[in-house]
Write a protein that holds these residues in place. Structure first.
Motif, PDB file in Angstrom:
ATOM      1  N   VAL A  12       0.835  -1.198   0.000  1.00 30.96           N
ATOM      2  CA  VAL A  12       0.000   0.000   0.000  1.00 30.96           C
ATOM      3  C   VAL A  12       0.874   1.254   0.000  1.00 30.96           C
ATOM      4  CG1 VAL A  12      -1.689   1.353   1.314  1.00 30.96           C
ATOM      5  CG2 VAL A  12      -1.945  -1.136   1.147  1.00 30.96           C
ATOM      6  N   ALA A  13       1.883   1.281   0.868  1.00 29.07           N
ATOM      7  CA  ALA A  13       2.750   2.463   0.979  1.00 29.07           C
ATOM      8  C   ALA A  13       3.598   2.653  -0.271  1.00 29.07           C
ATOM      9  CB  ALA A  13       3.636   2.334   2.210  1.00 29.07           C
ATOM     10  N   ILE A  14       4.191   1.573  -0.756  1.00 32.20           N
ATOM     11  CA  ILE A  14       5.063   1.676  -1.927  1.00 32.20           C
ATOM     12  C   ILE A  14       4.287   2.111  -3.166  1.00 32.20           C
ATOM     13  CG2 ILE A  14       6.482   0.312  -3.520  1.00 32.20           C
ATOM     14  CD1 ILE A  14       7.445  -1.289  -1.081  1.00 32.20           C
ATOM     15  N   SER A  15       3.012   1.773  -3.215  1.00 31.96           N
ATOM     16  CA  SER A  15       2.205   2.154  -4.376  1.00 31.96           C
ATOM     17  C   SER A  15       2.019   3.668  -4.492  1.00 31.96           C
ATOM     18  CB  SER A  15       0.833   1.473  -4.319  1.00 31.96           C
ATOM     19  OG  SER A  15       0.097   1.886  -3.187  1.00 31.96           O
ATOM     20  N   ALA A  16       2.380   4.412  -3.440  1.00 31.36           N
ATOM     21  CA  ALA A  16       2.281   5.878  -3.490  1.00 31.36           C
ATOM     22  C   ALA A  16       3.492   6.505  -4.169  1.00 31.36           C
ATOM     23  CB  ALA A  16       2.143   6.439  -2.077  1.00 31.36           C
ATOM     24  N   ILE A  17       4.552   5.742  -4.409  1.00 27.85           N
ATOM     25  CA  ILE A  17       5.773   6.309  -4.981  1.00 27.85           C
ATOM     26  C   ILE A  17       5.535   7.012  -6.323  1.00 27.85           C
ATOM     27  CG2 ILE A  17       8.043   5.735  -5.942  1.00 27.85           C
ATOM     28  CD1 ILE A  17       8.402   3.744  -3.687  1.00 27.85           C
ATOM     29  N   ILE A  72       6.431  11.040  -7.118  1.00 31.43           N
ATOM     30  CA  ILE A  72       7.275  11.495  -8.223  1.00 31.43           C
ATOM     31  C   ILE A  72       6.504  12.418  -9.161  1.00 31.43           C
ATOM     32  CG2 ILE A  72       8.566  10.733 -10.259  1.00 31.43           C
ATOM     33  CD1 ILE A  72       9.208   8.150  -8.697  1.00 31.43           C
ATOM     34  N   ILE A  73       5.240  12.097  -9.408  1.00 31.34           N
ATOM     35  CA  ILE A  73       4.439  12.853 -10.376  1.00 31.34           C
ATOM     36  C   ILE A  73       4.055  14.231  -9.861  1.00 31.34           C
ATOM     37  CG2 ILE A  73       2.182  12.939 -11.535  1.00 31.34           C
ATOM     38  CD1 ILE A  73       2.379   9.907 -11.853  1.00 31.34           C
ATOM     39  N   TYR A  74       3.745  14.346  -8.552  1.00 30.34           N
ATOM     40  CA  TYR A  74       3.220  15.623  -8.057  1.00 30.34           C
ATOM     41  C   TYR A  74       4.080  16.830  -8.428  1.00 30.34           C
ATOM     42  CZ  TYR A  74       2.552  19.657  -5.181  1.00 30.34           C
ATOM     43  OH  TYR A  74       2.436  20.954  -4.784  1.00 30.34           O
ATOM     44  N   PRO A  75       5.409  16.791  -8.215  1.00 27.41           N
ATOM     45  CA  PRO A  75       6.196  17.982  -8.562  1.00 27.41           C
ATOM     46  C   PRO A  75       6.126  18.337 -10.054  1.00 27.41           C
ATOM     47  CG  PRO A  75       7.448  16.524  -7.136  1.00 27.41           C
ATOM     48  CD  PRO A  75       6.237  15.755  -7.574  1.00 27.41           C
ATOM     49  N   LEU A  76       5.788  17.339 -10.896  1.00 27.15           N
ATOM     50  CA  LEU A  76       5.694  17.583 -12.332  1.00 27.15           C
ATOM     51  C   LEU A  76       4.305  18.056 -12.749  1.00 27.15           C
ATOM     52  CD1 LEU A  76       7.542  14.391 -13.642  1.00 27.15           C
ATOM     53  CD2 LEU A  76       8.423  16.725 -13.635  1.00 27.15           C
ATOM     54  N   THR A 130      -0.969  20.515 -15.783  1.00 28.06           N
ATOM     55  CA  THR A 130      -2.325  20.814 -15.339  1.00 28.06           C
ATOM     56  C   THR A 130      -2.347  22.128 -14.556  1.00 28.06           C
ATOM     57  OG1 THR A 130      -4.201  20.071 -13.991  1.00 28.06           O
ATOM     58  CG2 THR A 130      -2.008  19.411 -13.258  1.00 28.06           C
ATOM     59  N   LYS A 131      -3.477  22.807 -14.630  1.00 27.12           N
ATOM     60  CA  LYS A 131      -3.648  24.040 -13.867  1.00 27.12           C
ATOM     61  C   LYS A 131      -4.039  23.765 -12.420  1.00 27.12           C
ATOM     62  CE  LYS A 131      -5.083  26.902 -17.798  1.00 27.12           C
ATOM     63  NZ  LYS A 131      -6.185  27.758 -18.351  1.00 27.12           N
ATOM     64  N   TRP A 132      -4.259  22.492 -12.101  1.00 27.86           N
ATOM     65  CA  TRP A 132      -4.741  22.117 -10.775  1.00 27.86           C
ATOM     66  C   TRP A 132      -3.851  21.046 -10.145  1.00 27.86           C
ATOM     67  CZ3 TRP A 132      -8.548  25.419  -9.592  1.00 27.86           C
ATOM     68  CH2 TRP A 132      -9.252  26.011 -10.642  1.00 27.86           C
ATOM     69  N   PHE A 188      -3.219  16.449  -7.362  1.00 32.09           N
ATOM     70  CA  PHE A 188      -2.214  15.389  -7.227  1.00 32.09           C
ATOM     71  C   PHE A 188      -1.577  15.418  -5.842  1.00 32.09           C
ATOM     72  CE2 PHE A 188      -2.716  15.686 -11.757  1.00 32.09           C
ATOM     73  CZ  PHE A 188      -2.561  14.384 -12.188  1.00 32.09           C
ATOM     74  N   LEU A 189      -1.391  16.628  -5.300  1.00 30.89           N
ATOM     75  CA  LEU A 189      -0.884  16.714  -3.930  1.00 30.89           C
ATOM     76  C   LEU A 189      -1.887  16.093  -2.965  1.00 30.89           C
ATOM     77  CD1 LEU A 189       1.304  17.795  -1.978  1.00 30.89           C
ATOM     78  CD2 LEU A 189      -0.122  19.823  -1.703  1.00 30.89           C
TER      79      LEU A 189
END
Length: 303
Positions: free
Chosen positions: A134-139, A143-147, A152-154, A158-159
Motif C-alpha cells: 500500500v505504501a510503496i504504491s504511493a511512490i 514522483i508525479i506531483y512535482p511535475l 495541469t492548472k490544478w 495530485f498533492l
C-alpha cells in the motif's frame, strides 16, 4: 523569526546548535519547518484510533508513523526541489533554497533522498506485509506531483492524492478490511489538502502568474473563496459520512463540527489577504488535524 529578504528560509532556530555545514541539509529536508510533516502525519494519526487496535498498539503505530512522516516529507521536499530548481530561482520566496542557490548539487541531494527513503523503508518494515505494498504504491504519486504543474492548472489535486496516502496506509497497518468508510475518509483528506494548499499557494500567486506557473491559487484567483470553501465543505461532509460508516462514536462528530467552525474561519480570513498572512492561515490547519486525532483517540477512553 526574521527571514532572509523575502525568502521562506528562517535564519535562526533550534538548528543553530548544529555545525554550519549541516544547516543546508536541515533546510533541504524542511526539518526547520515541521508544519509539512504534521500535515502529512495527522490523517494517519486520526485514522489509527478508529480501527480495532487497542490503545497500546495504536500508540506504537502512531510513533512509527511519526518517524516515517518526518523522513518521507523530507524525501518529498527533496524531489520537489530537484524538479523545481530552475523555477525556484525565479521566485523571491524560494530562490534561497539549497538546490536553487547552488549550496547542494542534484547528485548530493540524491544521496540525501536515498538516505531518507531507507529510513522510511525501515519504518515500513515494522508494519505488516500488505501495508508495504500500500505504501510503496504511493511512490508514483510522490514522483508525479512535482511535475503536475507542468501539465495541469490544478496540481493540488495530485498533492491531495499523495498527501492523503497516510489514510489507507494507517488502515492497512491495523489489518482492517477495506470498506466504503475508509474510501470516504481518504477523499475527505484529499479535499482538505486541496483547500489548504491553495491557501499556501497564495503566497506566490502574483509571481507565479507572471512566470506562468500553474497552481490552484492562480487558476481559482477569481473565485478563490468559493473554491477553498467548497473544498472544505466537501471535507466536512465526507468526515461526517466516513465517521458514520466507520461506526465512530459521538466524540468524533463533535470534533468534526469543531473543525467545521475552523474551516469557516479560514475562508473568512481568506477574503482579506492583505491583512491575513496566507502562510499563517495555512499553518492553522494543524488545529483541525489535532482535533480529529484527539477526537478519535477519545473513543478509546469512553464507554
Amino acid at each position: 523569526m526574521p527571514k532572509q529578504n523575502n525568502s521562506d528560509i528562517l535564519q535562526d532556530g533550534w538548528w543553530s546548535i548544529f555545525p554550519k555545514s549541516s544547516i543546508k541539509w536541515i533546510r533541504l529536508g524542511r526539518f526547520d519547518r515541521p508544519i509539512g510533516f504534521w500535515l502529512l502525519l495527522l490523517p494517519g494519526w486520526w485514522v489509527l484510533p478508529l480501527t480495532s487496535l487497542d490503545l497500546l498498539n495504536c500508540v506504537k503505530l502512531m510513533f512509527i508513523f511519526l518517524v516515517g512522516s518526518i523522513v518521507m516529507r523530507a524525501a518529498g521536499c527533496t524531489i520537489n526541489d530537484m524538479w523545481d530548481k530552475d523555477i525556484d530561482k525565479k521566485i523571491s520566496r524560494t530562490n534561497n533554497r539549497p538546490l536553487a542557490n547552488g549550496e547542494i548539487s542534484n547528485l548530493k541531494a540524491s544521496y540525501f533522498l536515498i538516505t531518507m527513503l531507507l529510513i522510511g523503508f525501515f519504518c515500513l518494515y515494522q508494519l505488516n506485509v500488505f501495508t508495504w505494498f500500500v505504501a510503496i504504491s504511493a511512490i508514483p504519486l510522490i514522483i508525479i506531483y512535482p511535475l503536475a504543474k507542468r501539465f495541469t492548472k490544478w496540481p493540488q489535486i495530485f498533492l491531495g492524492l499523495t498527501f492523503s496516502w497516510a489514510v489507507p496506509t494507517a488502515w492497512s497497518s491495523a489489518n482492517e478490511e477495506w470498506n466504503l468508510g475508509i474510501l470516504m475518509m481518504y477523499l475527505a483528506t484529499m479535499f482538505w489538502i486541496i483547500g489548504y494548499d491553495t491557501i499556501y499557494g497564495c503566497q506566490d500567486k502574483n509571481e507565479d502568474e507572471v512566470l506562468g506557473v500553474k497552481n490552484s491559487a492562480v487558476s481559482a484567483k477569481n473565485f478563490l473563496n468559493i473554491f477553498v470553501g467548497s473544498s472544505y465543505t466537501i471535507t466536512f461532509l465526507l468526515l461526517l459520512l466516513s465517521g458514520y460508516l466507520l461506526n465512530a462514536n459521538y466524540i468524533w462528530f463533535i470534533g468534526v463540527f469543531l473543525c467545521g467552525f475552523h474551516y469557516v474561519n479560514q475562508v473568512v480570513k481568506l477574503k482579506n489577504l492583505e491583512n491575513n498572512n496566507p502562510l499563517k492561515i495555512f499553518k492553522s490547519n494543524v488545529i483541525p488535524g489535532l482535533i480529529l486525532t484527539v477526537s478519535a483517540l477519545s473513543t478509546h477512553l469512553t464507554f
